[in-house]
Design an enzyme around this catalytic site. Structure first.
Site, PDB file in Angstrom:
ATOM      1  N   TYR A  26       0.838  -1.203   0.000  1.00  0.00           N
ATOM      2  CA  TYR A  26       0.000   0.000   0.000  1.00  0.00           C
ATOM      3  C   TYR A  26       0.874   1.255   0.000  1.00  0.00           C
ATOM      4  CZ  TYR A  26      -4.502   2.303   0.863  1.00  0.00           C
ATOM      5  OH  TYR A  26      -5.658   3.048   0.755  1.00  0.00           O
ATOM      6  N   LYS A  57      -3.069   8.313   3.364  1.00  0.00           N
ATOM      7  CA  LYS A  57      -4.251   8.130   4.204  1.00  0.00           C
ATOM      8  C   LYS A  57      -3.979   8.581   5.639  1.00  0.00           C
ATOM      9  CE  LYS A  57      -7.234   6.427   1.284  1.00  0.00           C
ATOM     10  NZ  LYS A  57      -8.438   7.206   0.879  1.00  0.00           N
TER      11      LYS A  57
END
Length: 254
Positions: free
Chosen positions: A153, A160
């Site tokens: 990720y 995020k």
């Protein structure tokens, strides 16, 4: 009576019927809201997709990395509504070089793109729409739990984490005008965006094993319901919060 009767919402991020944003727009209309959608890139595709919604919706072009489009957004939205009661921020992007285990080798321009589109856009979108925000408006952003690192990720995970911090600061500065800012941290949903993340399949299996309530990657309904609830008046004193809708997986250790 619907949860969103007499409210007008701006929904970003609709791309396909599997998009979480589409699920939110659909449920919001069923709960009485008038919906305006923004699209990026293939607007003809977005217009075709939103034809499936219960009611017709205007589609407005928005590239959150385009300052001219941001500066004109309030005026363009104002052609369809005199106020905005709620905003769904469902915008995220990272170049492939910033994903898939290339964390140590990703160059700054690609990192900057990920941060601008996935993190800073929450603030730039809210700022652009501020003249139209109604009293007690609600801004809801889509998040993915950033409390731990997920291999693959990579810089999207960093983005995020930044989104979560930006939401708290935005809640602080918009609170005096009555605007709430919250995030919904969803478990993995099978969308076009998720399919571009190399580790999506591994994360899906992890979630199904860890979530106490179980987790269906093909059903965005629980996430849409949480977003609609936060966009309604049912959380009048909640801001700066992250609501996890992931079957409880975030609360269980690996």
């Amino acid at each position: 009576m619907g949860l969103l009767d007499n409210k007008t919402l701006l929904v970003t991020g609709v791309l396909t019927p599997s998009s979480i944003a589409y699920g939110v727009a659909d449920l919001a209309q069923r709960e009485g809201a008038r919906v305006i959608v923004t699209g990026y890139g293939r607007l003809s595709l977005v217009r075709k997709v939103v034809e499936r919604l219960p009611e017709p919706v205007p589609v407005i072009e928005l590239d959150v990395a385009d300052e001219e489009q941001l500066s004109s957004l309030s005026a363009r939205v104002g052609e369809h509504a005199d106020r905005i009661d709620g905003v769904l921020h469902a915008i995220a992007f990272a170049p492939q070089s910033a994903l898939g285990g290339n964390f140590l080798n990703t160059e700054w321009p690609d990192v900057a793109t990920a941060l601008r589109v996935s993190t800073y856009s929450l603030v730039s979108l809210a700022t652009a729409l501020r003249p139209l925000l109604a009293e007690n408006a609600s801004i809801v952003g889509l998040d993915f739990d950033a409390s731990t690192a997920y291999p693959g990720y990579d810089w999207m995970g960093v983005a995020k984490a930044g989104l979560e911090s930006a939401a708290r600061y935005l809640a602080t500065y918009l609170g005096p005008q009555g605007t709430r800012v919250n995030l919904v941290a969803a478990g993995p949903i099978r969308t076009v965006a998720a399919s571009n993340v190399p580790s999506f399949d591994d994360r899906r299996q992890d979630w199904s094993q860890r979530a106490p309530l179980g987790w269906d990657i093909s059903d965005s309904t629980p996430v849409a319901r949480a977003c609609v609830a936060l966009l309604s008046d049912w959380f009048p004193a909640t801001t700066g919060e992250i609501v996890h809708v992931d079957g409880g997986a975030h609360a269980v250790g690996n």
